[in-house]
Design an enzyme around this catalytic site. Structure first.
Site, PDB file in Angstrom:
ATOM      1  N   LYS A 131     -22.033  25.430   1.047  1.00  0.00           N
ATOM      2  CA  LYS A 131     -23.244  24.891   0.026  1.00  0.00           C
ATOM      3  C   LYS A 131     -24.061  24.649   0.518  1.00  0.00           C
ATOM      4  O   LYS A 131     -24.863  24.053   1.454  1.00  0.00           O
ATOM      5  CB  LYS A 131     -23.039  23.926  -0.992  1.00  0.00           C
ATOM      6  CG  LYS A 131     -21.937  24.295  -1.724  1.00  0.00           C
ATOM      7  CD  LYS A 131     -22.137  23.743  -2.997  1.00  0.00           C
ATOM      8  CE  LYS A 131     -20.600  24.047  -4.407  1.00  0.00           C
ATOM      9  NZ  LYS A 131     -20.849  23.283  -5.437  1.00  0.00           N
ATOM     10  N   GLU A 149     -20.558   8.140  -1.979  1.00  0.00           N
ATOM     11  CA  GLU A 149     -19.645   9.400  -2.518  1.00  0.00           C
ATOM     12  C   GLU A 149     -18.601   9.154  -1.057  1.00  0.00           C
ATOM     13  O   GLU A 149     -17.367   9.770  -1.639  1.00  0.00           O
ATOM     14  CB  GLU A 149     -20.818  10.593  -1.019  1.00  0.00           C
ATOM     15  CG  GLU A 149     -21.110  10.730  -1.947  1.00  0.00           C
ATOM     16  CD  GLU A 149     -21.314  11.962  -3.140  1.00  0.00           C
ATOM     17  OE1 GLU A 149     -20.914  11.936  -3.526  1.00  0.00           O
ATOM     18  OE2 GLU A 149     -22.840  12.019  -3.805  1.00  0.00           O
ATOM     19  N   GLU A 192     -15.463  28.247  -5.314  1.00  0.00           N
ATOM     20  CA  GLU A 192     -15.325  27.409  -6.490  1.00  0.00           C
ATOM     21  C   GLU A 192     -15.028  28.062  -7.807  1.00  0.00           C
ATOM     22  O   GLU A 192     -15.160  28.232  -8.539  1.00  0.00           O
ATOM     23  CB  GLU A 192     -16.536  26.666  -6.848  1.00  0.00           C
ATOM     24  CG  GLU A 192     -17.102  25.410  -7.052  1.00  0.00           C
ATOM     25  CD  GLU A 192     -18.640  24.647  -7.067  1.00  0.00           C
ATOM     26  OE1 GLU A 192     -19.272  25.666  -7.362  1.00  0.00           O
ATOM     27  OE2 GLU A 192     -18.463  23.585  -7.815  1.00  0.00           O
ATOM     28  N   ARG A 224     -12.295  22.931  -5.968  1.00  0.00           N
ATOM     29  CA  ARG A 224     -13.616  22.329  -5.712  1.00  0.00           C
ATOM     30  C   ARG A 224     -14.027  20.786  -6.885  1.00  0.00           C
ATOM     31  O   ARG A 224     -14.784  20.293  -6.551  1.00  0.00           O
ATOM     32  CB  ARG A 224     -14.839  23.055  -5.136  1.00  0.00           C
ATOM     33  CG  ARG A 224     -15.303  22.719  -4.229  1.00  0.00           C
ATOM     34  CD  ARG A 224     -15.852  23.676  -3.760  1.00  0.00           C
ATOM     35  NE  ARG A 224     -17.527  22.971  -2.628  1.00  0.00           N
ATOM     36  CZ  ARG A 224     -17.192  23.760  -1.689  1.00  0.00           C
ATOM     37  NH1 ARG A 224     -16.843  24.804  -1.271  1.00  0.00           N
ATOM     38  NH2 ARG A 224     -18.638  23.481  -1.265  1.00  0.00           N
ATOM     39  N   HIS A 281     -19.838  12.291 -11.156  1.00  0.00           N
ATOM     40  CA  HIS A 281     -21.250  13.583 -11.488  1.00  0.00           C
ATOM     41  C   HIS A 281     -21.615  13.866 -12.199  1.00  0.00           C
ATOM     42  O   HIS A 281     -23.165  14.145 -12.770  1.00  0.00           O
ATOM     43  CB  HIS A 281     -21.368  14.746 -10.702  1.00  0.00           C
ATOM     44  CG  HIS A 281     -21.001  14.337  -8.956  1.00  0.00           C
ATOM     45  ND1 HIS A 281     -20.631  13.672  -8.466  1.00  0.00           N
ATOM     46  CD2 HIS A 281     -22.114  14.264  -7.768  1.00  0.00           C
ATOM     47  CE1 HIS A 281     -20.266  12.574  -7.187  1.00  0.00           C
ATOM     48  NE2 HIS A 281     -21.981  14.036  -6.403  1.00  0.00           N
ATOM     49  N   HIS A 303     -25.502  13.106 -13.346  1.00  0.00           N
ATOM     50  CA  HIS A 303     -26.486  13.818 -13.857  1.00  0.00           C
ATOM     51  C   HIS A 303     -27.307  13.604 -14.746  1.00  0.00           C
ATOM     52  O   HIS A 303     -28.909  14.051 -14.650  1.00  0.00           O
ATOM     53  CB  HIS A 303     -25.884  15.294 -13.456  1.00  0.00           C
ATOM     54  CG  HIS A 303     -25.775  15.882 -11.887  1.00  0.00           C
ATOM     55  ND1 HIS A 303     -24.384  16.616 -11.787  1.00  0.00           N
ATOM     56  CD2 HIS A 303     -25.585  15.497 -11.060  1.00  0.00           C
ATOM     57  CE1 HIS A 303     -24.363  16.636 -10.361  1.00  0.00           C
ATOM     58  NE2 HIS A 303     -25.088  16.123  -9.765  1.00  0.00           N
ATOM     59  N   HIS A 342     -28.960   9.120  -6.046  1.00  0.00           N
ATOM     60  CA  HIS A 342     -28.078   9.712  -5.856  1.00  0.00           C
ATOM     61  C   HIS A 342     -26.895   8.599  -6.388  1.00  0.00           C
ATOM     62  O   HIS A 342     -25.333   8.734  -7.260  1.00  0.00           O
ATOM     63  CB  HIS A 342     -28.192  11.307  -5.456  1.00  0.00           C
ATOM     64  CG  HIS A 342     -26.937  11.765  -5.835  1.00  0.00           C
ATOM     65  ND1 HIS A 342     -26.635  12.593  -7.085  1.00  0.00           N
ATOM     66  CD2 HIS A 342     -25.971  12.426  -4.916  1.00  0.00           C
ATOM     67  CE1 HIS A 342     -25.535  12.601  -7.218  1.00  0.00           C
ATOM     68  NE2 HIS A 342     -24.747  12.836  -6.012  1.00  0.00           N
TER      69      HIS A 342
HETATM   70  N1  LIG Z   1     -24.688  21.315   0.299  1.00  0.00           N
HETATM   71  C1  LIG Z   1     -23.787  20.631  -0.781  1.00  0.00           C
HETATM   72  O1  LIG Z   1     -23.023  20.279  -0.354  1.00  0.00           O
HETATM   73  C2  LIG Z   1     -24.573  19.569  -0.838  1.00  0.00           C
HETATM   74  C3  LIG Z   1     -24.263  17.896  -1.405  1.00  0.00           C
HETATM   75  C4  LIG Z   1     -24.560  17.095  -2.345  1.00  0.00           C
HETATM   76  C5  LIG Z   1     -25.674  16.559  -2.229  1.00  0.00           C
HETATM   77  N2  LIG Z   1     -27.149  17.941  -1.886  1.00  0.00           N
HETATM   78  C6  LIG Z   1     -28.306  18.247  -1.781  1.00  0.00           C
HETATM   79  O2  LIG Z   1     -28.532  16.604  -0.928  1.00  0.00           O
HETATM   80  C7  LIG Z   1     -30.159  16.056  -1.206  1.00  0.00           C
HETATM   81  C8  LIG Z   1     -30.285  15.085  -1.031  1.00  0.00           C
HETATM   82  O3  LIG Z   1     -29.927  14.967   0.203  1.00  0.00           O
HETATM   83  P1  LIG Z   1     -30.311  13.566   0.976  1.00  0.00           P
HETATM   84  O4  LIG Z   1     -29.731  12.352   0.178  1.00  0.00           O
HETATM   85  O5  LIG Z   1     -29.720  13.117   2.185  1.00  0.00           O
HETATM   86  O6  LIG Z   1     -31.253  13.589   0.519  1.00  0.00           O
HETATM   87  P2  LIG Z   1     -32.866  13.789   1.866  1.00  0.00           P
HETATM   88  O7  LIG Z   1     -32.609  14.722   2.523  1.00  0.00           O
HETATM   89  O8  LIG Z   1     -34.128  13.690   0.923  1.00  0.00           O
HETATM   90  O9  LIG Z   1     -33.513  12.885   2.794  1.00  0.00           O
HETATM   91  C9  LIG Z   1     -33.181  11.647   2.469  1.00  0.00           C
HETATM   92  C10 LIG Z   1     -34.791  10.648   2.562  1.00  0.00           C
HETATM   93  O10 LIG Z   1     -34.499  10.307   4.348  1.00  0.00           O
HETATM   94  C11 LIG Z   1     -34.783  10.307   4.993  1.00  0.00           C
HETATM   95  N3  LIG Z   1     -34.049  10.737   6.230  1.00  0.00           N
HETATM   96  C12 LIG Z   1     -33.645  11.744   6.444  1.00  0.00           C
HETATM   97  N4  LIG Z   1     -32.560  10.849   7.697  1.00  0.00           N
HETATM   98  C13 LIG Z   1     -33.344   9.641   7.979  1.00  0.00           C
HETATM   99  C14 LIG Z   1     -32.922   9.064   9.175  1.00  0.00           C
HETATM  100  N5  LIG Z   1     -31.949   9.129  10.032  1.00  0.00           N
HETATM  101  N6  LIG Z   1     -33.599   7.456   9.580  1.00  0.00           N
HETATM  102  C15 LIG Z   1     -34.811   7.754   8.634  1.00  0.00           C
HETATM  103  N7  LIG Z   1     -34.924   8.453   7.216  1.00  0.00           N
HETATM  104  C16 LIG Z   1     -34.108  10.253   7.336  1.00  0.00           C
HETATM  105  C17 LIG Z   1     -35.818  11.377   5.113  1.00  0.00           C
HETATM  106  O11 LIG Z   1     -36.896  12.376   5.799  1.00  0.00           O
HETATM  107  C18 LIG Z   1     -36.108  11.448   3.356  1.00  0.00           C
HETATM  108  O12 LIG Z   1     -37.120  11.115   2.334  1.00  0.00           O
HETATM  109  C19 LIG Z   1     -30.363  16.663  -2.487  1.00  0.00           C
HETATM  110  O13 LIG Z   1     -31.203  18.678  -2.672  1.00  0.00           O
HETATM  111  C20 LIG Z   1     -28.842  17.376  -2.496  1.00  0.00           C
HETATM  112  O14 LIG Z   1     -28.909  19.119  -3.861  1.00  0.00           O
HETATM  113  C21 LIG Z   1     -26.561  19.254  -0.879  1.00  0.00           C
HETATM  114 ZN   LIG Z   2     -23.181  13.272  -4.768  1.00  0.00          ZN
END
Ligand SMILES: NC(=O)c1ccc[n+]([C@@H]2O[C@H](COP(=O)([O-])OP(=O)(O)OC[C@H]3O[C@@H](n4cnc5c(N)ncnc54)[C@H](O)[C@@H]3O)[C@@H](O)[C@H]2O)c1
Ligand SMILES: [Zn+2]
Ligand SMILES: NC(=O)c1ccc[n+]([C@@H]2O[C@H](COP(=O)([O-])OP(=O)(O)OC[C@H]3O[C@@H](n4cnc5c(N)ncnc54)[C@H](O)[C@@H]3O)[C@@H](O)[C@H]2O)c1
Ligand SMILES: [Zn+2]
Lengths: 377, 377
Positions: free
Chosen positions: A159, A201, A253, A258, A265, A269, A282
């Site tokens: 995704k 998760e 999906e 899936r 969630h 949400h 989250h």
């Molecule tokens: N594609 C999918 O299947 C899927 C599934 C779940 C969530 N998502 C998406 O993922 C996003 C959330 O992802 P996230 O929680 O990783 O958030 P994010 O990418 O915003 O990262 C969170 C924070 O951590 C920091 N960061 C990242 N790696 C780091 C590291 N190693 N050390 C220090 N800081 C670090 C980033 O700069 C950011 O400020 C949302 O946009 C959500 O919609 C997508």
């Molecule tokens: Zn999630």
């Protein structure tokens, strides 16, 4: 259980998708040898585009770029490396940021054989993945997730996408990576709260798909919280295994399978939307959401009785919340009714029957929903 | 030859792509019964989004919208119809126009079961097709092409997308329509020069894929130019058949097979780029480009001798140019060397061996290219 006991063991998980299958490599010390891993998967590589979260340019992305820039291909010519950083945070999943990436890819002489490398959390993975999916109708990409959430969830399954101003993840593509490289060392810079949030998760996979893994998590919660390397690696590998299995059964999906990944969630949400994004992480909202779902399942008499106390205890052992005093059922209910899982006013939820097994239950009365929310206040 | 002799005969062509296969329905009088055609293909339809070229809102798109709005589904409920028009012209294949469509789709409560209906030429087909490909990671869409070029080329095969400011078709997706409905009546409002331009692609199919069709075109050129209904219908059906066959063998342009559709196009793109887009219509440039390619093939001794005179005569009989006095080899050559089909300075071209058969020839010297260009001045 997959397990890696030596410091240098790399665990491999396959995402089984026919000619779109790919490997997830999980282990420490992978950044400096990254170019070898990528070149052994894609021997025809000549040009890579590294797209990294600005916050991790130092210390992680620059090392990875160094590894790529100094590597030689079989014919002794160097790889051409283009790189760019993207501001941290959800607002980067926007049309304007995507347009900038597209233009940059064009200016970098990207062609169909170029490969995008996404280095960051779910934000960069989703954004860079969609840029790869749409440039010249799709080029290959590699995920290098750097948050625990991205390692166990967003980097696996294909995704990709961006948000519209008022609506998350509305635009995107199913576009599978060619490879996922998880270097567990990068977790060392991840703040505590973000790290623990990712564990929600992990727990989710135990409940929805794998009772043995759930029991292992119960036994290893303290190691996980302490970020013990072998424990973290095994937990990530099991989580990816679960996600890979579900995605393999329902890539786009369409079958409904899936949907089990949405356990907790629908509530989460609604919590996130009503308290304002950002107040809760989250994974914290998901923890509370899973508790609401489990309470509902108990209430409807479809859930084996030990599930709720075991889930509660594991969530707490991972330093995550199981209640949310600010939960406002009146505000949350309309959000859930707008959710895609609603049909004809009644609501639908993924509910647990026992550890390791959930199912979609439709026709749920709003009063049961209110009761579930209130059980976690 | 497929043929429809009665005024109401609908010719059907299938695009064979496994579970992504779809029908192309070709015939007159289809706009007013459009809803029946769509509902018989997609019985679960509840919401359609009509995206039309502003120039054909009147007389065509409004009739189609009327047909959809007044139709009842099996359960006697009406279809929900949202509609929008897009300014005519290539500049609509832009990020800003795409963003507007995305927001409009969201505001129209589009969900995964909604269906986009693209009504217009290649511009609207490409744009609306990519909007469909990317909204919630892909919803179904129907092509209703209204130019001859769109009927015989752009509506079939699943290439969708937009331009970047300096580069055509850089962003997009392979996203197959669920149905293509070609109402030949809509050609009645198409200006003469645009209509004839579309015939260039029709002739192309004869040369690259189907000698029998080429001979039929020679015998029926005057009927085609006069827009005789049965003749036009048969020519469109044969063209779609050829394109469907090639696309079926190489959906995502990976095997190289799909490249034969570029016959004449490397020259044509260089002509278009050097004279300024718009001065020549695309089909006019393609006609000249096919002549350059045929001359090159003769020159290299790989081409059966009757091909060039037959091709020249057919192009002329269709009112299209075979020479271009302004052709500037010095300006065109660098454009072609930047083209994707170049490898290591040498050039590659799709060249004809005999009517009905072409092949990719690499390693072509720039001097041969210059000679081919000059042969058509
Ligand atoms: N594609 C999918 O299947 C899927 C599934 C779940 C969530 N998502 C998406 O993922 C996003 C959330 O992802 P996230 O929680 O990783 O958030 P994010 O990418 O915003 O990262 C969170 C924070 O951590 C920091 N960061 C990242 N790696 C780091 C590291 N190693 N050390 C220090 N800081 C670090 C980033 O700069 C950011 O400020 C949302 O946009 C959500 O919609 C997508
Ligand atoms: Zn999630
Ligand atoms: N997706 C593909 O495989 C593919 C293949 C070839 C070309 N294309 C794309 O197609 C586009 C060109 O398509 P086109 O030639 O149809 O151009 P177009 O869509 O711009 O249409 C040409 C003109 O005809 C007008 N028009 C359309 N239908 C009409 C009708 N029935 N009566 C009167 N006027 C009408 C339009 O308003 C426009 O001004 C280019 O953007 C090209 O990149 C795509
Ligand atoms: Zn063309």
């Amino acid at each position: 259980m997959l397990s890696g006991s030596n410091r240098n063991d790399i665990l491999s998980v396959e995402v089984p998708l026919g000619d779109r299958s790919y490997q997830i490599e999980i282990g420490p010390d992978q950044i400096d040898t990254f170019s070898q891993t990528v070149l052994s998967t894609m021997s025809d590589l000549t040009h890579v585009l590294v797209i990294a979260d600005a916050a991790i340019q130092e210390p992680w992305a620059n090392r990875l770029i160094h590894s790529l820039s100094t590597s030689l291909r079989d014919d002794a010519t160097p790889l051409r490396v283009s790189s760019i950083s993207v501001p941290s945070g959800e607002t980067s999943k926007s049309i304007s940021q995507l347009s900038e990436l597209w233009q940059w890819m064009l200016d970098s002489s990207t062609d169909r054989r170029s490969v995008v490398i996404a280095v960051g959390g779910g934000v960069v993975g989703d954004l860079a993945g969609f840029a790869a999916a749409s440039f010249t109708r799709g080029i290959r990409f590699v995920q290098v997730p750097t948050t625990l959430l991205a390692m166990v969830d967003s980097s696996v399954g294909g995704k990709t996408g961006i948000n519209l101003p008022t609506s998350k993840n509305m635009i995107g593509a199913f576009w599978q990576p060619s490879l996922v490289v998880i270097d567990t060392d990068v977790l060392s810079t991840l703040p505590e709260r973000a790290y623990l949030s990712g564990l929600a998760e992990v727990i989710k996979y135990g409940v929805i798909d794998d009772a043995e893994f759930f029991a292992w998590l119960e036994a290893n919660a303290s190691g996980l919280v302490a970020r013990d390397d072998g424990t973290v690696r095994a937990a990530i590998a099991e989580s990816c295994q679960s996600k890979a299995r579900v995605v393999g059964e329902d890539e786009r999906e369409t079958s409904g399978r899936r949907a089990i990944l949405n356990y907790g969630h629908t509530f989460a949400h609604a919590i996130e939307a009503t308290v304002g994004y950002g107040q809760l992480l989250h994974g914290e909202a998901v923890s509370i959401g899973m508790q609401m779902a489990a309470n509902m399942a108990v209430d409807l008499g479809i859930c084996e009785p030990t599930l709720l106390p075991r889930q509660t205890e594991l969530i707490q052992a991972c330093g995550l919340p199981t209640t949310f005093p600010e939960a406002n059922a009146e505000a949350m209910l309309p959000v859930m009714q707008r959710d895609k899982k609603v049909s004809h006013g009644k609501l639908r939820f993924i509910l647990p029957e026992r550890i390791g097994s959930v199912r979609l239950v439709g026709d749920i009365d709003p009063s049961s929903v209110v009761k579930a929310i209130e059980s976690c206040r």
